[in-house]
Scaffold this motif. Structure first.
Motif, PDB file in Angstrom:
ATOM      1  N   GLY A 131     -49.214 -67.594  23.003  1.00 51.86           N
ATOM      2  CA  GLY A 131     -49.028 -68.929  23.558  1.00 51.86           C
ATOM      3  C   GLY A 131     -50.174 -69.883  23.310  1.00 51.86           C
ATOM      4  O   GLY A 131     -50.260 -70.939  23.940  1.00 51.86           O
ATOM      5  N   GLY A 132     -51.079 -69.545  22.376  1.00 52.96           N
ATOM      6  CA  GLY A 132     -52.255 -70.368  22.118  1.00 52.96           C
ATOM      7  C   GLY A 132     -51.977 -71.547  21.205  1.00 52.96           C
ATOM      8  O   GLY A 132     -50.823 -71.870  20.881  1.00 52.96           O
ATOM      9  N   ARG A 149     -45.322 -70.856  11.928  1.00 58.56           N
ATOM     10  CA  ARG A 149     -44.225 -70.884  12.899  1.00 58.56           C
ATOM     11  C   ARG A 149     -43.305 -69.685  12.709  1.00 58.56           C
ATOM     12  O   ARG A 149     -42.798 -69.109  13.685  1.00 58.56           O
ATOM     13  CB  ARG A 149     -43.433 -72.187  12.763  1.00 58.56           C
ATOM     14  CG  ARG A 149     -42.262 -72.311  13.725  1.00 58.56           C
ATOM     15  CD  ARG A 149     -41.805 -73.740  13.867  1.00 58.56           C
ATOM     16  NE  ARG A 149     -42.856 -74.562  14.450  1.00 58.56           N
ATOM     17  CZ  ARG A 149     -43.172 -74.573  15.742  1.00 58.56           C
ATOM     18  NH1 ARG A 149     -42.527 -73.798  16.602  1.00 58.56           N
ATOM     19  NH2 ARG A 149     -44.128 -75.349  16.182  1.00 58.56           N
ATOM     20  N   GLU A 150     -43.082 -69.296  11.455  1.00 58.37           N
ATOM     21  CA  GLU A 150     -42.245 -68.128  11.191  1.00 58.37           C
ATOM     22  C   GLU A 150     -42.910 -66.850  11.692  1.00 58.37           C
ATOM     23  O   GLU A 150     -42.239 -65.928  12.174  1.00 58.37           O
ATOM     24  CB  GLU A 150     -41.961 -68.025   9.695  1.00 58.37           C
ATOM     25  CG  GLU A 150     -41.080 -69.157   9.173  1.00 58.37           C
ATOM     26  CD  GLU A 150     -41.057 -69.230   7.652  1.00 58.37           C
ATOM     27  OE1 GLU A 150     -41.751 -68.408   7.006  1.00 58.37           O
ATOM     28  OE2 GLU A 150     -40.356 -70.113   7.118  1.00 58.37           O
ATOM     29  N   ASP A 154     -44.445 -68.345  19.120  1.00 52.97           N
ATOM     30  CA  ASP A 154     -44.920 -68.564  20.493  1.00 52.97           C
ATOM     31  C   ASP A 154     -46.065 -69.571  20.578  1.00 52.97           C
ATOM     32  O   ASP A 154     -46.371 -70.068  21.665  1.00 52.97           O
ATOM     33  CB  ASP A 154     -45.388 -67.243  21.097  1.00 52.97           C
ATOM     34  CG  ASP A 154     -46.545 -66.625  20.294  1.00 52.97           C
ATOM     35  OD1 ASP A 154     -46.319 -66.324  19.104  1.00 52.97           O
ATOM     36  OD2 ASP A 154     -47.648 -66.463  20.845  1.00 52.97           O
ATOM     37  N   VAL A 155     -46.725 -69.885  19.448  1.00 52.69           N
ATOM     38  CA  VAL A 155     -47.912 -70.731  19.518  1.00 52.69           C
ATOM     39  C   VAL A 155     -47.552 -72.201  19.289  1.00 52.69           C
ATOM     40  O   VAL A 155     -46.500 -72.527  18.713  1.00 52.69           O
ATOM     41  CB  VAL A 155     -48.993 -70.293  18.501  1.00 52.69           C
ATOM     42  CG1 VAL A 155     -49.360 -68.828  18.717  1.00 52.69           C
ATOM     43  CG2 VAL A 155     -48.559 -70.533  17.073  1.00 52.69           C
ATOM     44  N   THR A 156     -48.437 -73.082  19.757  1.00 52.02           N
ATOM     45  CA  THR A 156     -48.290 -74.527  19.538  1.00 52.02           C
ATOM     46  C   THR A 156     -49.167 -74.907  18.351  1.00 52.02           C
ATOM     47  O   THR A 156     -50.353 -74.559  18.312  1.00 52.02           O
ATOM     48  CB  THR A 156     -48.705 -75.309  20.789  1.00 52.02           C
ATOM     49  OG1 THR A 156     -47.893 -74.888  21.897  1.00 52.02           O
ATOM     50  CG2 THR A 156     -48.521 -76.807  20.577  1.00 52.02           C
ATOM     51  N   ILE A 157     -48.563 -75.616  17.394  1.00 50.19           N
ATOM     52  CA  ILE A 157     -49.232 -75.866  16.111  1.00 50.19           C
ATOM     53  C   ILE A 157     -49.475 -77.363  15.936  1.00 50.19           C
ATOM     54  O   ILE A 157     -48.564 -78.176  16.100  1.00 50.19           O
ATOM     55  CB  ILE A 157     -48.374 -75.336  14.944  1.00 50.19           C
ATOM     56  CG1 ILE A 157     -48.084 -73.849  15.135  1.00 50.19           C
ATOM     57  CG2 ILE A 157     -49.075 -75.581  13.601  1.00 50.19           C
ATOM     58  CD1 ILE A 157     -46.983 -73.311  14.235  1.00 50.19           C
ATOM     59  N   GLY A 158     -50.708 -77.696  15.599  1.00 50.77           N
ATOM     60  CA  GLY A 158     -51.048 -79.068  15.242  1.00 50.77           C
ATOM     61  C   GLY A 158     -51.515 -79.119  13.794  1.00 50.77           C
ATOM     62  O   GLY A 158     -52.033 -78.130  13.259  1.00 50.77           O
ATOM     63  N   TYR A 159     -51.325 -80.263  13.165  1.00 50.03           N
ATOM     64  CA  TYR A 159     -51.814 -80.473  11.796  1.00 50.03           C
ATOM     65  C   TYR A 159     -52.407 -81.870  11.728  1.00 50.03           C
ATOM     66  O   TYR A 159     -51.769 -82.844  12.150  1.00 50.03           O
ATOM     67  CB  TYR A 159     -50.678 -80.342  10.773  1.00 50.03           C
ATOM     68  CG  TYR A 159     -51.079 -80.776   9.372  1.00 50.03           C
ATOM     69  CD1 TYR A 159     -51.623 -79.873   8.480  1.00 50.03           C
ATOM     70  CD2 TYR A 159     -50.930 -82.104   8.964  1.00 50.03           C
ATOM     71  CE1 TYR A 159     -52.020 -80.271   7.206  1.00 50.03           C
ATOM     72  CE2 TYR A 159     -51.323 -82.515   7.695  1.00 50.03           C
ATOM     73  CZ  TYR A 159     -51.862 -81.598   6.824  1.00 50.03           C
ATOM     74  OH  TYR A 159     -52.259 -81.995   5.567  1.00 50.03           O
ATOM     75  N   PHE A 160     -53.644 -81.976  11.199  1.00 50.04           N
ATOM     76  CA  PHE A 160     -54.243 -83.296  11.008  1.00 50.04           C
ATOM     77  C   PHE A 160     -54.497 -83.541   9.531  1.00 50.04           C
ATOM     78  O   PHE A 160     -55.104 -82.721   8.841  1.00 50.04           O
ATOM     79  CB  PHE A 160     -55.557 -83.459  11.783  1.00 50.04           C
ATOM     80  CG  PHE A 160     -56.061 -84.868  11.745  1.00 50.04           C
ATOM     81  CD1 PHE A 160     -55.474 -85.846  12.524  1.00 50.04           C
ATOM     82  CD2 PHE A 160     -57.092 -85.231  10.894  1.00 50.04           C
ATOM     83  CE1 PHE A 160     -55.917 -87.166  12.464  1.00 50.04           C
ATOM     84  CE2 PHE A 160     -57.538 -86.544  10.825  1.00 50.04           C
ATOM     85  CZ  PHE A 160     -56.949 -87.511  11.616  1.00 50.04           C
TER      86      PHE A 160
END
Length: 472
Positions: A131-132, A149-150, A154-160
């Motif tokens: 869940g990180g 994601r595949e 469960d994790v939250t993903i950011g991209y900058f």
């Protein structure tokens, strides 16, 4: 080793591997802009950083450095040639910078890009806790969000995205355009430097994938028929402004700035600080400056231009050619217009520590940031941050992201050589009262929107995305 709540994924680790006093390899913090921007964000978090260790075929175990777990990803010489110098910097970099140089489309480069992106995604998946958060950085890793994601839904993903995102008419040239968009949309939050970049991204989504967009969101269909909402917006990156101000107040750095001015001898000091890159407009800047000398609008006693061009991508042919061209221009101008007492251009193909850069910022009457295209340009903000007496003039390209925030600079179109010459003349003659008025406005903007606020805005949106998913 325990898994981290926040994992940053970037092409490079925030450290360089060097030889210690006893001959044993050791690590020191890197001077790069991304490291500088994120070090404040990472300081108070239980974090890990996934990235390449800086040397080919370097395979070492994860280790701790200044409270952060560093996870080296090994890259071979072939990986570096095809994934980094090839697809990242021979295809994506020129395409995303308005095709200032021609992009090259090689299928073998794309295959390497996919392969290496998967390696980074697997490393992140292994080191993030349940869940990180995972925060992916920049154009070298555009496929990582979907791959991750595949592996870890469960994790939250950011991209900058630190560089510009091109208009659809340019992006559409990319043979793997759909794969790149789908890779980015694996993230829950996608950040860009400018509102214009976020708009270009959303237009490409609508044209190529036909996903609906509304405001700052994209609706992404899923196999389970429960569409995901992706936040897509601008988060202008910034600097640790207070740190630069503290350096600027150190007596040794103030003394160094005074020494620089005395040694150069000219009445005014103009400064350019860039990576040696064709996007930075160094050739155009030299042309304008050389013509001003030829026209008699300035002399070597009036002003000296100090141009720092730090080494960049020496393995890429376009950069080798650029260095040759710039150094020939500098030699020609100096040969024509320098005297025994004065040097028209001081050209330095070197990198410098932060303390020396701050001394140069303090010494410079005029800062030249005249990029042909730039995601943000933190040098402009660094110069503004150190000018506590509100003197100095910032000449800023309207094609740099910093122009959106620093509108009180003298904005310039670097392609317009005559217009650039007029702006440079104006910068050298600007009254102190006008300097102060403009600089006060810019300094307030920089200090009100520092790098901590940038990081917090992005992480807050990631937290919102996690909460929304948990409530669904």
């Amino acid at each position: 080793m325990s898994r981290a709540d926040l994992v940053v994924v970037a092409n490079r680790l925030p450290v360089d591997r060097v030889e210690g006093p006893d001959g044993e390899p050791t690590w020191r913090r890197s001077p790069g802009g991304l490291v500088t921007a994120l070090e404040q964000v990472m300081q108070n978090l239980d974090g890990a950083w996934v990235g390449w260790g800086g040397k080919p075929d370097l395979d070492v175990e994860p280790f701790e450095f200044d409270g952060t777990v560093l996870v080296p990803v090994p890259l071979s010489r072939d990986d570096l040639r095809d994934y980094y110098e090839g697809f990242s910097n021979g295809t994506i970099w020129p395409l995303y910078h308005d095709v200032i140089a021609a992009p090259v489309y090689k299928r073998s480069w794309w295959d390497a890009y996919v392969r290496v992106n998967r390696r980074f995604a697997e490393a992140a998946a292994k080191h993030v806790q349940d869940g990180g958060f995972v925060w992916v950085q920049d154009y070298q890793l555009q496929l990582v969000p979907q791959m991750l994601r595949e592996l870890r839904p469960d994790v939250t993903i950011g991209y900058f995205h630190h560089i510009p995102f091109p208009a659809y008419s340019l992006f559409a040239q990319l043979p793997w355009r759909r794969q790149v968009l789908e890779g980015l949309l694996g993230a829950d939050v996608i950040g860009f430097q400018r509102v214009e970049d976020a708009g270009n991204f959303q237009r490409s989504i609508r044209r190529l994938l036909h996903y609906p967009t509304k405001g700052e969101t994209v609706t992404v269909p899923t196999i389970e028929d429960a569409a995901r909402t992706v936040i897509s917006r601008s988060y202008p990156i910034s600097i640790d402004a207070n740190h630069f101000l503290e350096l600027a107040q150190r007596p040794d750095i103030i003394a160094r700035a005074q020494s620089i001015r005395e040694q150069l001898g000219a009445e005014k000091l103009m400064l350019g600080v860039d990576r040696l890159d064709y996007t930075k407009g160094i050739r155009h800047r030299l042309k304008a400056y050389g013509e001003m000398l030829a026209d008699g609008r300035i002399t070597g006693k009036d002003a000296t231009l100090v141009q720092i061009a730090s080494p960049s991508r020496p393995g890429v042919e376009a950069y080798q050619e650029l260095r040759d061209e710039i150094e020939m221009s500098v030699a020609r101008i100096n040969g024509d217009y320098s005297t025994v007492e004065t040097t028209a251009i001081r050209y330095l193909h070197q990198g410098y520590p932060r303390e020396e850069m701050v001394a140069l910022y303090l010494a410079a009457d005029v800062m030249l940031v005249t990029a042909l295209r730039d995601g943000m340009n933190l040098v402009a903000k660094e110069y503004v941050a150190v000018r506590a007496d509100n003197t100095g003039v910032l000449v800023l390209s309207e094609f740099a992201g910093a122009a959106d925030e620093l509108g009180s600079a003298l904005l310039v179109n670097p392609h317009d050589i005559e217009g650039t010459k007029d702006i440079l003349s104006r910068s050298l003659q600007m009254p102190v009262a006008e300097q102060a008025r403009r600089m006060k406005t810019m300094r307030k903007k920089v200090f009100d929107n520092d790098v901590v606020k940038w990081g917090q805005r992005f992480l807050d949106d990631m937290e919102t995305s996690r909460a929304r998913r948990n409530d669904a």
